[in-house]
Design an enzyme around this catalytic site. Structure first.
Site, PDB file in Angstrom:
ATOM      1  N   ARG A   7      17.649  20.343   7.456  1.00  0.00           N
ATOM      2  CA  ARG A   7      18.261  19.317   8.302  1.00  0.00           C
ATOM      3  C   ARG A   7      19.123  19.954   9.389  1.00  0.00           C
ATOM      4  O   ARG A   7      19.191  19.463  10.517  1.00  0.00           O
ATOM      5  CB  ARG A   7      19.103  18.357   7.452  1.00  0.00           C
ATOM      6  CG  ARG A   7      19.968  17.414   8.283  1.00  0.00           C
ATOM      7  CD  ARG A   7      20.592  16.324   7.432  1.00  0.00           C
ATOM      8  NE  ARG A   7      21.306  16.831   6.275  1.00  0.00           N
ATOM      9  CZ  ARG A   7      22.542  17.349   6.319  1.00  0.00           C
ATOM     10  NH1 ARG A   7      23.176  17.454   7.477  1.00  0.00           N
ATOM     11  NH2 ARG A   7      23.129  17.755   5.215  1.00  0.00           N
ATOM     12  N   TYR A  14      12.511   1.434  29.733  1.00  0.00           N
ATOM     13  CA  TYR A  14      11.663   1.273  28.546  1.00  0.00           C
ATOM     14  C   TYR A  14      12.262   0.230  27.603  1.00  0.00           C
ATOM     15  O   TYR A  14      13.474   0.190  27.381  1.00  0.00           O
ATOM     16  CB  TYR A  14      11.522   2.619  27.844  1.00  0.00           C
ATOM     17  CG  TYR A  14      10.919   2.553  26.470  1.00  0.00           C
ATOM     18  CD1 TYR A  14       9.698   1.911  26.242  1.00  0.00           C
ATOM     19  CD2 TYR A  14      11.571   3.122  25.383  1.00  0.00           C
ATOM     20  CE1 TYR A  14       9.155   1.843  24.981  1.00  0.00           C
ATOM     21  CE2 TYR A  14      11.029   3.071  24.110  1.00  0.00           C
ATOM     22  CZ  TYR A  14       9.823   2.421  23.915  1.00  0.00           C
ATOM     23  OH  TYR A  14       9.289   2.358  22.660  1.00  0.00           O
ATOM     24  N   ASP A  33      15.553   9.952  31.302  1.00  0.00           N
ATOM     25  CA  ASP A  33      14.402   9.892  30.410  1.00  0.00           C
ATOM     26  C   ASP A  33      13.195  10.314  31.234  1.00  0.00           C
ATOM     27  O   ASP A  33      12.682   9.564  32.060  1.00  0.00           O
ATOM     28  CB  ASP A  33      14.213   8.480  29.863  1.00  0.00           C
ATOM     29  CG  ASP A  33      13.084   8.392  28.835  1.00  0.00           C
ATOM     30  OD1 ASP A  33      12.226   9.303  28.821  1.00  0.00           O
ATOM     31  OD2 ASP A  33      13.045   7.419  28.065  1.00  0.00           O
TER      32      ASP A  33
END
Length: 654
Positions: free
Chosen positions: A207, A259, A331
């Site tokens: 992780r 988006y 983005d």
């Protein structure tokens, strides 16, 4: 003795053992090794001067940072009361200040000056120690002070001598591996054994960090010219982490054409944490600047926007954001790094849904966050670790493989998109076409886009003036698959209002209801144009739903099958494979037509099921063959039962 006196003109200090070590050496030994390598690199005549300066500067940064922190830790712990010259440095020390603290060393004065010049020329006059980290813990420090990712190169501003196509391929993700594999291995493990209970290696828990993920993140940072990149389990996980940089009361300026998932994340989730979401039109720079307030922390946009393909001047927007102390987040999923590098245009953060162009094969979900400075890198890494949103090793491997062909895929898809755009502009059914190319946007927007990208990409949107026509078009496509997402090798189509952007409420939606979004793949352009043309004709001339059997389903029901069940009345006939002549011409791939006469031996009904007589005959033959094969088994079983019964009778009599 240590060479720091000659390199930075500072007095040599005695070695001290530390509680935390890296790679089996004490911090002092690691520091000495770095400075020795820096001296050796500066004298090397084989290395280009510009490259040597950068490498030496990074090593010197590391050496000075380690020394400064060790002295600071000792002073805070009361271990050493005497003052040293280095401990007097401020948190942000300059190269001249380092020289002023030096004790003269006449024997190595020239060499020390050389290193100062390299350091100053490569990283500027100031050294911000707060932005540097290393994988070791000092006594008395918190566990949370540990960096959550291994040491890696900082590619911010890196000028690679390789071209874009080579950048995607020429990369060794595991140079430390003693076996030197051609491809980065998948480290499919959750934990890593540590040297000791109070010592940490480069990795401890997947992780927090994994070698396969480190390789992917290094390659992504190289492509984006980022200080660091971080891989997440999805594009939405990446965006979520970016917006977690804000706290209660902070504001984000969000482009109105965005988006649908981003819209939902901010308006239905982030607001519950006290984040203020303000919509704006980032193509209007004056409007954006007028909406910035003291609470504004992030401006987030896309260029081109999804799905209206609106163009934002990223360089000018970055200047506005930085003038007000605001982070600019881009983005750039629609513009992969082989086309556009927003960090080089002034952006602070770049996100990707790596599911798209980085993968390129629609076989995994992933996200990337690329940042322009180390302060953001440490915060993003902390959030990735504490929230557990990192990408798994196998998906990292898939992305590493996808990157190798990214330039080829994007280039081919972009070439196809140019021809598809030209076709749509001329078709009478199509009303408006949107893409960052000639005819798809205004001349001014095209000029802006060309100044910040190397092509138009492979995304196109268009309208038909009628939602029903648009729906029938998508249903009639035989090659274009009706699905969300984009950036795959396959060509895709969708209606955003009912699919990718359906989460945006109708009253807040800025998208035309009949808008169709195309993602152009790498198929032969002649097949794509043919498919688009027939789909538009079907959509415009027919009111009945298109037959789904017209799609290319790869079932090939019109071809003979192998192996074949023997036919004929002879009961002794053995199954044999029916082969055609070697010189028989190859059969062309045909779609499954509902009104076509079946050509196979068995007659197929109009609804796709076998006729009753054919099914009955076929089942009878299969049953006979099965019975013939099972007969010996049945006889053997019966014989075994009879023998067992006889044995039981004999035992009873005895």
């Amino acid at each position: 003795g240590l060479p720091i006196a000659s390199i930075l003109k500072l007095p040599s200090l005695p070695r001290r053992s530390r509680n935390m070590r890296t790679s089996g050496s004490t911090e002092w030994e690691c520091w000495a090794d770095n400075t020795t390598k820096a001296r050796r690199g500066a004298r090397s005549s084989t290395m280009p001067a510009s490259q040597a300066g950068v490498i030496d500067a990074v090593r010197l940064e590391n050496a000075v940072w380690r020394l400064w922190n060790m002295e600071r830790a000792d002073n805070e712990g009361g271990k050493r009361k005497q003052e040293s010259r280095l401990s007097k440095l401020s948190v942000s020390a300059s190269v001249p200040n380092l020289a002023a603290l030096a004790e003269e060393d006449e024997g190595r004065f020239d060499e020390g000056s050389r290193f100062q010049q390299l350091l100053q020329g490569a990283i500027g006059d100031r050294i911000d120690f707060r932005l540097l980290r290393y994988p070791a813990v000092h006594q008395g420090k918190s566990y949370d002070d540990l960096p959550t990712f291994p040491v890696r190169p900082n590619f911010a501003g890196f000028d690679n001598e390789l071209h874009a196509a080579s950048e995607c391929v020429v990369f060794d993700g595991c140079p430390e591996d003693p076996y030197h594999p051609s491809n980065t291995p998948i480290y499919q493990t959750s934990t890593f054994v540590q040297p000791s209970c109070n010592e940490f290696g480069p990795y401890d828990y997947t992780r927090s960090g994994n070698p396969t993920r480190t390789a992917l993140e290094k390659h992504a940072a190289l492509l984006e010219k980022a200080a660091a990149a971080f891989a997440f389990s999805s594009g939405m996980a990446a965006l979520h982490t970016v917006f977690r940089l804000m706290k209660q009361g902070d504001e984000v300026l969000l482009n109105e054409d965005i988006y649908g998932g981003t819209h939902r994340l901010l308006t239905q989730d982030a607001i519950n944490c006290g984040v203020i979401v303000t919509f704006t039109d980032t193509t209007d720079l004056a409007l954006v600047e007028s909406q910035i307030t003291p609470r504004t922390k992030i401006i987030h946009t896309e260029s081109p926007s999804n799905p209206r393909m609106r163009i934002t001047d990223l360089q000018s927007l970055a200047k506005i954001a930085h003038r007000h102390g605001v982070l600019l987040s881009i983005d750039s999923t629609m513009m992969p790094p082989v086309i556009c590098k927003p960090l080089s245009l002034g952006a602070d953060i770049v996100t990707h849904s790596a599911t798209k162009f980085f993968s390129g094969h629609a076989d995994c979900t992933a996200g990337l966050v690329c940042v322009g400075n180390s302060e953001l890198a440490h915060r993003i890494a902390f959030l990735q670790n504490c929230e557990g949103t990192a990408l798994a090793p196998f998906e990292c491997f898939l992305l590493l493989r996808g990157i190798k062909t990214m330039h080829l895929r994007v280039q081919r898809a972009q070439e196809n998109a140019e021809e598809v755009g030209a076709f749509l502009l001329k078709h009478p059914v199509v009303k408006e076409v949107y893409f960052p190319g000639r005819g798809g946007c205004t001349a001014e927007n095209l000029k802006i886009h060309k100044s910040q990208a190397l092509g138009q990409g492979s995304m196109i949107s268009f309208t038909t003036g009628d939602c029903e026509i648009s729906r029938r078009f998508c249903d009639a496509c035989r090659i274009f698959k009706t699905t969300v997402s984009f950036g795959s090798v396959n060509s895709l189509c969708e209606m955003p209002c009912t699919m990718s952007h359906a989460s945006i409420p109708d009253e807040k939606r800025t998208i035309a209801a009949d808008l169709v979004r195309l993602s152009i793949g790498i198929e032969d352009i002649r097949d794509l144009i043919k498919d688009l043309n027939q789909a538009l004709e079907v959509a415009a001339t027919s009111s009945t739903p298109p037959d789904p059997n017209l799609r290319y389903d790869s079932e090939f029901q019109d071809l003979p099958v192998l192996p074949c069940v023997p036919s004929g009345s002879s009961k002794s006939a053995k199954p044999r494979l029916q082969l055609g002549p070697l010189d028989a011409p190859p059969r062309r791939r045909q779609p499954k037509f509902a009104d076509a006469e079946p050509t196979s031996e068995k007659r197929i009904a109009r609804d796709g099921s076998e006729s009753h007589s054919a099914r009955g005959s076929s089942m009878s033959e299969q049953q006979q063959l099965l019975a013939k094969r099972l007969a010996p088994v049945v006889l053997l079983a019966a014989g075994s039962l009879a023998i067992a019964a006889a044995i039981r009778v004999l035992r009873q009599k005895l």
